[in-house]
Design a protein around this motif. Structure first.
Motif, mmCIF file in Angstrom:
data_model
loop_
_atom_site.group_PDB
_atom_site.id
_atom_site.type_symbol
_atom_site.label_atom_id
_atom_site.label_comp_id
_atom_site.label_asym_id
_atom_site.label_seq_id
_atom_site.Cartn_x
_atom_site.Cartn_y
_atom_site.Cartn_z
ATOM 1 N N SER A 84 3.101 1.950 -13.102
ATOM 2 C CA SER A 84 2.959 1.311 -11.827
ATOM 3 C C SER A 84 3.344 2.503 -10.735
ATOM 4 C CB SER A 84 3.845 0.043 -11.536
ATOM 5 O OG SER A 84 5.130 0.681 -11.925
ATOM 6 N N LEU A 85 2.644 1.907 -9.723
ATOM 7 C CA LEU A 85 2.635 3.110 -8.471
ATOM 8 C C LEU A 85 2.719 2.201 -7.142
ATOM 9 C CD1 LEU A 85 1.869 6.039 -7.889
ATOM 10 C CD2 LEU A 85 -0.559 5.367 -7.601
ATOM 11 N N GLN A 86 3.587 2.711 -6.231
ATOM 12 C CA GLN A 86 3.850 2.170 -5.128
ATOM 13 C C GLN A 86 3.620 3.351 -4.008
ATOM 14 O OE1 GLN A 86 7.754 0.958 -3.906
ATOM 15 N NE2 GLN A 86 6.829 -0.452 -2.588
ATOM 16 N N TYR A 87 2.593 3.033 -3.048
ATOM 17 C CA TYR A 87 2.133 4.045 -2.469
ATOM 18 C C TYR A 87 1.734 3.493 -1.042
ATOM 19 C CZ TYR A 87 -2.509 1.723 -2.899
ATOM 20 O OH TYR A 87 -3.467 0.816 -2.917
ATOM 21 N N SER A 88 1.455 4.516 -0.144
ATOM 22 C CA SER A 88 0.961 4.053 1.484
ATOM 23 C C SER A 88 -0.135 5.107 1.740
ATOM 24 C CB SER A 88 2.129 3.922 2.221
ATOM 25 O OG SER A 88 2.646 5.018 2.612
ATOM 26 N N ILE A 89 -1.181 4.496 2.501
ATOM 27 C CA ILE A 89 -1.934 5.444 3.246
ATOM 28 C C ILE A 89 -2.094 5.568 4.755
ATOM 29 C CG2 ILE A 89 -4.532 5.880 3.451
ATOM 30 C CD1 ILE A 89 -4.876 4.530 0.908
ATOM 31 N N GLN A 90 -1.830 6.661 5.249
ATOM 32 C CA GLN A 90 -1.653 6.810 6.653
ATOM 33 C C GLN A 90 -2.846 7.349 7.042
ATOM 34 O OE1 GLN A 90 2.559 8.187 6.498
ATOM 35 N NE2 GLN A 90 2.216 7.674 8.737
ATOM 36 N N ARG A 91 -3.732 6.659 8.121
ATOM 37 C CA ARG A 91 -4.844 7.457 8.475
ATOM 38 C C ARG A 91 -5.175 6.879 10.034
ATOM 39 N NH1 ARG A 91 -8.679 9.982 9.454
ATOM 40 N NH2 ARG A 91 -11.215 9.277 9.312
ATOM 41 N N LEU A 120 1.635 -0.469 -0.766
ATOM 42 C CA LEU A 120 0.957 -0.950 -1.528
ATOM 43 C C LEU A 120 1.151 -0.749 -2.917
ATOM 44 C CD1 LEU A 120 -2.379 -0.069 0.467
ATOM 45 C CD2 LEU A 120 -1.166 -2.058 0.345
ATOM 46 N N PHE A 121 0.837 -1.571 -3.937
ATOM 47 C CA PHE A 121 1.364 -1.494 -5.355
ATOM 48 C C PHE A 121 -0.248 -1.463 -6.161
ATOM 49 C CE2 PHE A 121 2.751 -3.455 -9.215
ATOM 50 C CZ PHE A 121 3.913 -2.767 -9.699
ATOM 51 N N LEU A 122 0.172 -0.783 -7.230
ATOM 52 C CA LEU A 122 -0.990 -0.652 -8.257
ATOM 53 C C LEU A 122 -0.337 -0.604 -9.771
ATOM 54 C CD1 LEU A 122 -3.449 1.904 -6.931
ATOM 55 C CD2 LEU A 122 -3.707 -0.501 -7.295
ATOM 56 N N SER A 123 -0.794 -1.319 -10.646
ATOM 57 C CA SER A 123 -0.420 -1.099 -11.916
ATOM 58 C C SER A 123 -1.381 -1.319 -13.025
ATOM 59 C CB SER A 123 0.608 -1.987 -12.090
ATOM 60 O OG SER A 123 0.294 -3.387 -12.377
ATOM 61 N N LEU A 168 -8.455 3.997 -9.405
ATOM 62 C CA LEU A 168 -8.193 2.600 -8.611
ATOM 63 C C LEU A 168 -7.614 3.065 -7.022
ATOM 64 C CD1 LEU A 168 -6.202 0.397 -10.968
ATOM 65 C CD2 LEU A 168 -8.473 0.020 -9.991
ATOM 66 N N LEU A 169 -6.664 4.223 -7.045
ATOM 67 C CA LEU A 169 -6.269 4.614 -5.822
ATOM 68 C C LEU A 169 -7.411 5.393 -5.073
ATOM 69 C CD1 LEU A 169 -3.870 5.213 -4.041
ATOM 70 C CD2 LEU A 169 -2.890 7.030 -5.369
ATOM 71 N N ILE A 170 -8.263 6.140 -5.635
ATOM 72 C CA ILE A 170 -9.118 6.695 -4.935
ATOM 73 C C ILE A 170 -10.291 5.447 -4.454
ATOM 74 C CG2 ILE A 170 -11.728 8.150 -5.125
ATOM 75 C CD1 ILE A 170 -10.027 9.700 -7.192
ATOM 76 N N ASN A 171 -10.347 4.536 -5.009
ATOM 77 C CA ASN A 171 -11.252 3.437 -4.630
ATOM 78 C C ASN A 171 -10.529 2.846 -3.195
ATOM 79 O OD1 ASN A 171 -13.294 3.803 -6.432
ATOM 80 N ND2 ASN A 171 -12.559 1.972 -7.684
ATOM 81 N N GLN A 172 -9.197 2.777 -3.269
ATOM 82 C CA GLN A 172 -8.464 2.055 -2.064
ATOM 83 C C GLN A 172 -8.739 3.251 -1.093
ATOM 84 O OE1 GLN A 172 -6.677 -0.662 -1.740
ATOM 85 N NE2 GLN A 172 -7.421 -1.249 -3.616
ATOM 86 N N LEU A 173 -8.566 4.496 -1.285
ATOM 87 C CA LEU A 173 -8.841 5.370 -0.073
ATOM 88 C C LEU A 173 -10.320 5.163 0.372
ATOM 89 C CD1 LEU A 173 -7.232 8.737 -1.461
ATOM 90 C CD2 LEU A 173 -6.959 7.754 0.843
ATOM 91 N N ALA A 174 -11.372 4.866 -0.487
ATOM 92 C CA ALA A 174 -12.654 4.773 -0.039
ATOM 93 C C ALA A 174 -12.834 3.866 0.828
ATOM 94 C CB ALA A 174 -13.607 4.747 -1.346
ATOM 95 N N ALA A 175 -12.093 2.758 0.737
ATOM 96 C CA ALA A 175 -11.979 1.515 1.539
ATOM 97 C C ALA A 175 -11.471 1.862 2.931
ATOM 98 C CB ALA A 175 -11.462 0.351 0.736
#
Length: 170
Positions: free
Chosen positions: A108-115, A125-128, A161-168
């Motif tokens: 599992s991964l907890q992350y955030s994107i700042q842009r 955000l959370f991915l697993s 999955l994380l790259i797809n989140q970045l792409a969004a």
């Protein structure tokens, strides 16, 4: 026209109505990843050691998808902060001798994107991802190797999955 002809026409019309909706909702066939837009580059990834297997997989996949990476957060257009990365293994079933037969492996991964980077960070955000490892109780070295291969596959899936989140992110 026969009844079967009407059904065929109805199926084609339904297909023509549903397909554009699927394309607009972000659905992609398995194996087809989204590509992050160029304005996200360069991306700074923080929160994991450079030698961590997930960090290596993530940065590799980002580079393959055309994203430029930087270690300088001031020069980055996007900050990807990994707050936590957890590895877990849970017992799923045991045999009559109370020996473990199956494990569930969880990454599992907890992350955030700042842009842009100077913007306030949003909620983490959370991915697993989960896999099942069968443990027959013999061939310990083979089982360890299988678990390592499963984890590598899970890291690849989490990175996609994380790259797809970045792409969004726009």
């Amino acid at each position: 026209m026969h009844y079967s002809d009407h059904l065929i026409i109805l199926r084609w019309l339904l297909l023509l109505v549903v397909l554009p909706g699927l394309a607009g909702c972000g659905f992609h066939p398995r194996g087809q990843e989204m590509t992050p837009p160029p304005q996200l580059s360069p991306v700074s990834v923080s929160g994991l050691a450079n030698h961590h297997p997930f960090y290596r997989e993530l940065t590799h996949q980002l580079e393959v998808s055309g994203v430029k990476l930087t270690t300088d957060e001031q020069a980055a257009s996007t900050l990807l902060k990994i707050h936590s990365q957890k590895t877990d293994r849970r017992v799923l079933s045991v045999n009559a001798r109370n020996n473990t037969v199956e494990y569930e492996i969880v990454e599992s991964l907890q992350y955030s994107i700042q842009r842009p980077p100077d913007a306030a960070g949003g909620e983490p955000l959370f991915l697993s991802t989960h896999r099942i490892l069968f443990n027959p109780g013999i061939q310990i070295l083979g089982r360890d190797r299988e678990e390592n291969l499963l984890r590598e596959d899970m890291y690849k899936q989490l990175a996609r999955l994380l790259i797809n989140q970045l792409a969004a992110v726009r």
